[in-house]
Design a protein around this motif. Structure first.
Motif, short mmCIF file in Angstrom:
data_model
loop_
_atom_site.label_atom_id
_atom_site.label_comp_id
_atom_site.label_asym_id
_atom_site.label_seq_id
_atom_site.Cartn_x
_atom_site.Cartn_y
_atom_site.Cartn_z
N ARG A 60 0.85 -1.20 0.00
CA ARG A 60 0.00 0.00 0.00
C ARG A 60 0.88 1.24 0.00
N GLY A 61 0.33 2.32 -0.54
CA GLY A 61 1.10 3.55 -0.74
C GLY A 61 1.69 4.07 0.57
N ARG A 62 2.97 4.39 0.53
CA ARG A 62 3.67 4.86 1.73
C ARG A 62 3.72 6.37 1.83
N GLY A 63 3.03 7.08 0.94
CA GLY A 63 3.07 8.54 0.95
C GLY A 63 2.11 9.16 1.95
N GLY A 64 1.20 8.38 2.48
CA GLY A 64 0.28 8.93 3.47
C GLY A 64 -1.10 8.30 3.45
N VAL A 71 -3.67 -1.91 -7.15
CA VAL A 71 -5.00 -1.45 -7.60
C VAL A 71 -4.85 -0.11 -8.32
N LYS A 72 -4.04 0.79 -7.74
CA LYS A 72 -3.81 2.08 -8.39
C LYS A 72 -3.22 1.88 -9.79
N TRP A 73 -2.27 0.97 -9.90
CA TRP A 73 -1.64 0.71 -11.20
C TRP A 73 -2.65 0.15 -12.21
N CYS A 88 7.12 10.10 -9.53
CA CYS A 88 7.56 9.66 -8.21
C CYS A 88 7.55 10.87 -7.29
N ASN A 89 6.81 10.74 -6.21
CA ASN A 89 6.66 11.85 -5.28
C ASN A 89 7.81 11.83 -4.27
N ALA A 90 8.79 12.68 -4.51
CA ALA A 90 9.95 12.80 -3.60
C ALA A 90 9.97 14.21 -3.03
N ASP A 91 8.77 14.73 -2.75
CA ASP A 91 8.67 16.09 -2.24
C ASP A 91 8.76 16.12 -0.72
N GLU A 92 8.77 14.97 -0.11
CA GLU A 92 8.84 14.78 1.35
C GLU A 92 8.96 16.07 2.18
N SER A 93 7.83 16.58 2.61
CA SER A 93 7.85 17.81 3.41
C SER A 93 6.93 17.74 4.62
N GLU A 94 6.34 16.58 4.85
CA GLU A 94 5.43 16.45 5.98
C GLU A 94 6.25 16.48 7.27
N CYS A 179 3.22 21.03 -2.94
CA CYS A 179 3.57 20.29 -4.15
C CYS A 179 3.73 18.80 -3.89
N GLY A 180 3.63 18.36 -2.64
CA GLY A 180 3.57 16.93 -2.34
C GLY A 180 2.18 16.37 -2.58
N GLU A 181 1.18 17.22 -2.61
CA GLU A 181 -0.17 16.76 -2.96
C GLU A 181 -0.13 16.40 -4.44
N GLU A 182 -0.73 15.26 -4.80
CA GLU A 182 -0.43 14.70 -6.12
C GLU A 182 -0.78 15.60 -7.30
N THR A 183 -1.92 16.27 -7.25
CA THR A 183 -2.28 17.10 -8.41
C THR A 183 -1.52 18.43 -8.41
N ILE A 215 0.90 8.28 -9.67
CA ILE A 215 1.86 8.93 -8.78
C ILE A 215 2.09 8.04 -7.57
N ASN A 216 3.36 7.81 -7.26
CA ASN A 216 3.72 6.98 -6.11
C ASN A 216 4.83 7.63 -5.30
N ASN A 217 4.78 7.33 -4.04
CA ASN A 217 5.81 7.77 -3.11
C ASN A 217 7.12 6.99 -3.34
N VAL A 218 8.23 7.59 -2.93
CA VAL A 218 9.55 6.97 -3.06
C VAL A 218 9.59 5.60 -2.39
N GLU A 219 9.13 5.54 -1.15
CA GLU A 219 9.22 4.28 -0.38
C GLU A 219 8.36 3.19 -1.03
N THR A 220 7.23 3.58 -1.59
CA THR A 220 6.38 2.61 -2.28
C THR A 220 7.16 1.99 -3.44
N LEU A 221 7.78 2.85 -4.26
CA LEU A 221 8.45 2.35 -5.47
C LEU A 221 9.68 1.52 -5.14
N CYS A 399 -8.16 20.19 -1.46
CA CYS A 399 -7.30 19.12 -0.97
C CYS A 399 -7.41 19.06 0.54
N VAL A 400 -6.69 18.12 1.16
CA VAL A 400 -6.85 17.93 2.60
C VAL A 400 -5.84 18.71 3.44
N LEU A 401 -5.13 19.65 2.87
CA LEU A 401 -4.23 20.46 3.70
C LEU A 401 -5.04 21.19 4.77
C1 FMN Z 1 -0.93 18.47 1.46
C2 FMN Z 1 -0.41 17.14 1.05
C3 FMN Z 1 0.95 16.90 1.01
C4 FMN Z 1 1.45 15.67 0.61
N1 FMN Z 1 2.80 15.48 0.60
C5 FMN Z 1 3.30 14.29 0.18
C6 FMN Z 1 4.71 14.09 0.10
O1 FMN Z 1 5.51 14.98 0.42
N2 FMN Z 1 5.16 12.89 -0.35
C7 FMN Z 1 4.31 11.89 -0.73
O2 FMN Z 1 4.76 10.85 -1.15
N3 FMN Z 1 2.97 12.06 -0.65
C8 FMN Z 1 2.45 13.23 -0.22
N4 FMN Z 1 1.09 13.41 -0.19
C9 FMN Z 1 0.23 12.29 -0.67
C10 FMN Z 1 0.12 12.34 -2.19
O3 FMN Z 1 -0.94 13.20 -2.54
C11 FMN Z 1 -0.17 10.96 -2.79
O4 FMN Z 1 -1.23 10.38 -2.10
C12 FMN Z 1 0.99 10.00 -2.73
O5 FMN Z 1 2.16 10.55 -3.25
C13 FMN Z 1 0.64 8.76 -3.50
O6 FMN Z 1 1.68 7.82 -3.46
P1 FMN Z 1 1.50 6.41 -2.74
O7 FMN Z 1 0.20 5.81 -3.22
O8 FMN Z 1 2.67 5.63 -3.17
O9 FMN Z 1 1.48 6.68 -1.28
C14 FMN Z 1 0.57 14.64 0.23
C15 FMN Z 1 -0.80 14.87 0.28
C16 FMN Z 1 -1.29 16.10 0.68
C17 FMN Z 1 -2.77 16.30 0.70
#
Ligand code: FMN
Ligand code: SF4
Ligand code: FES
Lengths: 441, 189
Positions: A60-64, A71-73, A88-94, A179-183, A215-221, A399-401
């Motif tokens: 399962r996705g490790r981005g949050g 299933v996503k794929w 690949c979401n490498a914006d890691e800022s949480e 910019c970590g939010e996928e869209t 879109i996938n998180n680094v740890e997921t990939l 979004c959920v911010l």
């Molecule tokens: C405000 C906000 C910030 C986010 N920041 C990150 C982030 O830095 N890195 C990340 O992988 N996902 C982040 N996410 C989740 C992504 O939108 C997305 O669900 C995720 O990258 C999907 O990858 P995964 O299915 O492999 O987890 C964030 C979501 C929100 C709403």
């Protein structure tokens, strides 16, 4: 392993096995450790078979959000005649999270391989790795790994001699949590302001450049090559809790804790033993007061709640919070909860992209009121006002911010109401004398 | 709001985004020379092959400008707009969204200290105070009188287990405590 700490015997180091070992960074070093065997195997398989294998693994996705990766794929329709993209979401800022950073610093080729496999599985020829601008070293490591992979023919028009094109490009962000939010990430990648988009359409229909995107998180990939090498059953078996949460998870542990670092354990590990045995418990002479287990956006737990938690997606939910990104923030009894929650509110106010009124106004007013209470100028009605604002910020925005800002406020007032009230009644921060003394010293 | 004791945490905070705009001749960048010539033009052309649209090269192009010039002035935005087929207003709209592009010249050493909660509980505000004191910068976001240092607080740098992380230009320092600050600043002077 608990990098920068030594590996703990109770860890299961799959993704973090080579953290701290500079030799693993080079292509030669990575190949000696079994690198790119999974990609070779993948390129001989049908993409659908890979998707099926990842589905069966339970990853399962490790981005949050914890969405099942296979299933996503499978939402990516093969043969639709459109270019597909992998981001690949490498914006890691949480706040609290720093695992993707270590993955990219120590094992950049693991991510290149994960991206290449992911791209092939979803029918994409191009993968973009979007790295936050502040990550100068991870960016350098990834750029070098990609360069090596092209030079050796692993990437490019004829990836590993398979006749298939796989391009991986590293893209540098410029400072924006949103910019970590996928869209938002997709907008940013397109050269726009990083505003999240209204969904639907979902990325699998119209993502980056208007094309089907995953879109996938680094740890997921980086988990995917291990699943290809060892099989779905092997991955599924790494689970002490329930069958819906499988594999290993990297937790970034920080704040007031004796041994901060990244720890990798199997799903279902007991949180109490994790906090005290692996991470060493609180600093000398202190006690844990609160734990935020999944990055700053998940509900705060009291230490009693945390000690009763099983570490998997369902276990954290059962104890009133979420696994989130796995950023475990430890807060000890010397800290003022009001001050720290005010600081988190300020974080969200700073990072709001400001296109939704509830979020733009709500994060700003929450911050003002929280800081006012912390400064000893709160009034009796402030807590109700905060809860009312929080209600108006939840489940109403693009979004959920916005929701994420409300979460620490609501859970903080629920669980540490006495600290809020003490500030209001005493017209000062009850923790302040200790802080002032520390400054004078 | 009466400021309680405790320094930077108390008053309003300045970030790279909130600094008051100033516009002396230097900041209008009147003698602007194009960035995208020779090697830098080649670099941009290579970048353009990576994306299906020219616009996607905007963030990378702005990074090139900032690497070359230290900040992104209005003439620079106009040049980027011209090479990518965008309008200067559009480019400015994007530049202003992102905190890492400097819209004004900054000190030779741009110091960013994380003070978000995970670092905050580990004493990050003491680190900020120490940097202000050692560099002589009067306040967050202001450049020191000798023009060498600008200090700002930033949100989570993604290195929370190494509290307190500090970025000085492109260099990332880990586990900085207040007592290490004098030697860090001393080495830069
Ligand atoms: C405000 C906000 C910030 C986010 N920041 C990150 C982030 O830095 N890195 C990340 O992988 N996902 C982040 N996410 C989740 C992504 O939108 C997305 O669900 C995720 O990258 C999907 O990858 P995964 O299915 O492999 O987890 C964030 C979501 C929100 C709403
Ligand atoms: S909720 Fe906040 S961050 Fe998300 S889109 Fe709306 S304004 Fe932007
Ligand atoms: S909170 Fe300081 S680096 Fe994350």
């Amino acid at each position: 392993m608990g990098f920068p700490q030594k590996s703990h015997p109770r860890e299961t180091t799959v993704l973090s096995k080579h953290f701290g070992d500079p030799d693993a960074r080079t292509l030669a070093g990575w190949r000696n450790r079994g690198g790119y065997r999974a990609l070779e195997q993948t390129l001989a398989m049908e993409p659908a078979a890979i998707v099926q294998m990842v589905k069966e693994s339970g990853l399962r996705g490790r981005g949050g959000a914890g969405f099942p990766t296979g299933v996503k794929w499978s939402f990516m329709k093969p043969g639709d005649g459109k270019p597909h993209y992998l981001c690949c979401n490498a914006d890691e800022s949480e706040p609290g999270t720093f695992k993707d950073r270590e993955i990219m610093r120590w094992t950049p080729h693991a991510l290149v391989e994960g991206c290449a496999i992911g791209a092939y599985a979803i029918g994409a020829e191009t993968a973009y790795v979007y790295i936050r601008g502040e990550f100068t070293e991870p960016l350098e490591r990834m750029t070098e790994a990609v360069r090596e992979a092209y030079a050796e023919g692993i990437l490019g028009r004829n990836a590993l001699g398979s006749g298939k094109r796989i391009d991986v490009y590293v893209h540098k962000g410029a400072g924006a949590y949103i910019c970590g939010e996928e869209t938002a990430l997709m907008n940013s990648l397109e050269g726009r302001r990083g505003n999240p988009r209204i969904k639907p359409p979902f990325p699998a229909t119209a993502g980056v450049f208007g094309q089907p995107t995953t879109i996938n998180n680094v740890e997921t990939l980086v988990a995917v090559p291990h699943i290809i090498n060892n099989g779905a059953e092997w991955y599924k078996a790494m689970c002490l809790g329930n069958a819906k949460s499988t594999g290993t998870k990297l937790y970034s542990v920080c704040g007031n804790v004796r041994r901060p670092g990244n720890y990798e354990v199997v799903m279902g590990f007991p949180f109490k033993e994790f906090l005290y045995d692996l991470c060493g418990g609180p600093p000398a002479g202190r006690r844990f007061k609160a734990i935020i287990p999944g990055g700053s956006s998940v509900p705060i737990q009291t230490i009693a709640e945390a000690e009763a938690t099983v570490m998997d997606y369902e276990g954290f939910v059962a104890c009133g919070t979420m696994l989130g990104s796995g950023g475990v923030i430890c807060i000890d009894d010397a800290q003022c909860m009001v001050k720290q929650i005010a600081r988190l509110a300020r974080f969200y106010a700073h990072e709001s992209c400001a296109q939704c009124t509830q979020c733009r106004e709500g994060t700003a007013w929450t911050t003002k009121i929280m800081e006012r209470i912390e400064a000893g100028q709160g009034t009796a009605g402030d807590l109700d006002t905060l809860l009312d604002i929080a209600d108006n910020m939840t489940a109403k925005t693009i979004c959920v911010l916005s929701d994420s800002c409300a979460v620490p406020v609501v859970s903080g007032i629920q669980k540490f109401r006495d600290e809020f009230e003490a500030h209001i009644v005493q017209h000062r921060c009850p923790f302040r004398p200790a802080t002032a003394a520390a400054v004078a010293a | 709001m009466s400021a309680p004791a405790g320094g930077p945490s108390a008053g309003p905070r300045l970030t790279a985004l909130d600094r008051a705009p100033r516009a002396d001749a230097h900041e209008r960048d009147e003698n602007y020379q194009p960035v995208f010539v020779n090697a830098r033009r080649k670099e941009l052309d290579e970048l353009l092959t990576r994306y299906p649209t020219k616009m996607a090269a905007l963030l990378p192009a702005l990074w090139i400008v900032q690497e070359e010039r230290g900040w992104v002035s209005e003439p620079a935005m106009a040049e980027v707009a011209a090479v990518l087929g965008l309008t200067p207003a559009y480019v400015k709209g994007v530049v202003t969204f992102y905190t890492m592009y400097h819209q004004h010249p900054v000190g030779k050493y741009f110091v960013q200290v994380c003070t978000t909660s995970p670092c905050n509980v580990c004493g990050a505000e003491d680190v900020v105070r120490a940097f202000l004191k050692q560099t002589g910068a009067s306040d967050l976001g202001a450049t020191s009188p000798d023009g060498r240092f600008t200090v700002i607080e930033v949100e989570c740098l993604g290195a929370c287990g190494f509290a307190t992380p500090v970025m000085i230009n492109n260099e990332f320092l880990e586990s900085v405590s207040a007592d290490r600050v004098p030697s860090i600043v001393g080495a830069l002077k």
